[in-house]
Design a protein around this motif. Sequence first.
Motif, mmCIF file in Angstrom:
data_model
loop_
_atom_site.group_PDB
_atom_site.id
_atom_site.type_symbol
_atom_site.label_atom_id
_atom_site.label_comp_id
_atom_site.label_asym_id
_atom_site.label_seq_id
_atom_site.Cartn_x
_atom_site.Cartn_y
_atom_site.Cartn_z
ATOM 1 N N GLY A 47 0.771 -1.138 0.000
ATOM 2 C CA GLY A 47 0.092 -0.213 0.006
ATOM 3 C C GLY A 47 0.842 1.314 -0.015
ATOM 4 N N ALA A 48 2.156 1.218 0.058
ATOM 5 C CA ALA A 48 2.937 2.343 0.067
ATOM 6 C C ALA A 48 3.204 2.648 -1.518
ATOM 7 C CB ALA A 48 4.218 2.127 0.690
ATOM 8 N N THR A 49 3.257 3.856 -1.765
ATOM 9 C CA THR A 49 3.629 4.528 -3.205
ATOM 10 C C THR A 49 4.302 5.803 -3.097
ATOM 11 O OG1 THR A 49 1.587 5.873 -3.413
ATOM 12 C CG2 THR A 49 1.368 3.335 -4.143
ATOM 13 N N SER A 50 4.966 6.155 -4.205
ATOM 14 C CA SER A 50 5.842 7.424 -3.777
ATOM 15 C C SER A 50 5.798 8.226 -4.927
ATOM 16 C CB SER A 50 7.219 6.989 -3.420
ATOM 17 O OG SER A 50 7.933 6.171 -4.648
ATOM 18 N N ALA A 51 6.230 9.417 -5.097
ATOM 19 C CA ALA A 51 6.423 10.016 -6.567
ATOM 20 C C ALA A 51 7.220 11.387 -6.152
ATOM 21 C CB ALA A 51 4.993 10.617 -6.833
ATOM 22 N N LEU A 52 8.073 11.584 -7.312
ATOM 23 C CA LEU A 52 8.898 12.885 -7.303
ATOM 24 C C LEU A 52 8.093 13.990 -7.361
ATOM 25 C CD1 LEU A 52 11.804 13.828 -7.118
ATOM 26 C CD2 LEU A 52 11.853 13.617 -9.568
ATOM 27 N N ILE A 53 8.115 15.020 -6.598
ATOM 28 C CA ILE A 53 7.192 16.248 -6.765
ATOM 29 C C ILE A 53 7.974 17.437 -6.736
ATOM 30 C CG2 ILE A 53 4.968 15.215 -5.686
ATOM 31 C CD1 ILE A 53 5.771 16.852 -3.241
ATOM 32 N N ALA A 54 7.394 18.460 -7.717
ATOM 33 C CA ALA A 54 8.075 19.795 -7.797
ATOM 34 C C ALA A 54 9.478 19.776 -7.989
ATOM 35 C CB ALA A 54 7.573 20.526 -6.571
ATOM 36 N N ALA A 55 10.385 19.316 -7.014
ATOM 37 C CA ALA A 55 11.950 19.480 -7.213
ATOM 38 C C ALA A 55 12.588 18.274 -7.325
ATOM 39 C CB ALA A 55 12.405 20.662 -6.365
ATOM 40 N N PRO A 56 13.889 18.083 -7.896
ATOM 41 C CA PRO A 56 14.474 17.070 -7.667
ATOM 42 C C PRO A 56 14.719 16.503 -6.546
ATOM 43 C CG PRO A 56 15.674 18.505 -9.392
ATOM 44 C CD PRO A 56 14.478 19.066 -8.542
ATOM 45 N N SER A 57 14.714 16.998 -5.414
ATOM 46 C CA SER A 57 14.854 16.493 -4.161
ATOM 47 C C SER A 57 13.440 16.544 -3.315
ATOM 48 C CB SER A 57 15.886 17.521 -3.484
ATOM 49 O OG SER A 57 15.275 18.749 -3.158
ATOM 50 N N SER A 58 12.231 16.586 -3.709
ATOM 51 C CA SER A 58 11.146 16.566 -3.067
ATOM 52 C C SER A 58 10.373 15.494 -3.323
ATOM 53 C CB SER A 58 10.407 17.672 -3.262
ATOM 54 O OG SER A 58 11.250 19.062 -2.834
ATOM 55 N N TYR A 59 9.771 14.748 -2.392
ATOM 56 C CA TYR A 59 9.033 13.659 -2.544
ATOM 57 C C TYR A 59 7.777 13.368 -1.666
ATOM 58 C CZ TYR A 59 13.832 12.115 -4.230
ATOM 59 O OH TYR A 59 14.719 12.130 -4.849
ATOM 60 N N GLN A 60 6.643 12.688 -2.186
ATOM 61 C CA GLN A 60 5.615 12.432 -1.573
ATOM 62 C C GLN A 60 5.582 10.759 -1.359
ATOM 63 O OE1 GLN A 60 1.699 14.402 -1.852
ATOM 64 N NE2 GLN A 60 0.971 12.448 -2.396
ATOM 65 N N VAL A 61 5.186 10.196 -0.108
ATOM 66 C CA VAL A 61 5.176 8.872 0.055
ATOM 67 C C VAL A 61 3.697 8.805 0.540
ATOM 68 C CG1 VAL A 61 5.941 6.637 1.007
ATOM 69 C CG2 VAL A 61 7.708 8.501 0.399
ATOM 70 N N SER A 62 2.743 8.050 -0.083
ATOM 71 C CA SER A 62 1.321 7.710 0.333
ATOM 72 C C SER A 62 1.454 6.427 0.810
ATOM 73 C CB SER A 62 0.590 8.134 -0.802
ATOM 74 O OG SER A 62 0.847 9.531 -1.301
#
Length: 130
Positions: A47-62
């Motif tokens: 159930g864990a997923t991730s994505a790179l967001i906005a900048a090359p060093s910013s991530y969201q893990v859902s």
Amino acid sequence: MTLRPITLAAFVLAAVSTAAFAAAPGRAKVYTAVVAADGIFSRGSTGATSALIAAPSSYQVSFVDKDGLPVDVRGCTYNATLGTTSTGVNPPGVATTAQRTTATNAVFVRTFDMTASPVASSFHLQVACP
């Protein structure tokens, strides 16, 4: 008051008892994620997923439960460290975490090098919920 030395056996017993207590039903739920520098989820909890967001060093893990419903992680603790997705070691650096303001089931992670400059890096995330 008399102080007594703690034996190794007593220490091990205390550690085992603590581990059993933490793993007891109704106790903290722990979610994990290993994320590559490009934001791709490598491995971790179901159930864990991730994505790179906005900048090359910013991530969201859902996180979602086994039925695909969002898991509210706002009251949880977050811990992230730089780490590889396979073998070897990352260059030194740090990862920071924060509650995601736009999603109750997500954690925001930023990665930096040792000079505090943002840098894309793989990381390991642990989320512990009461």
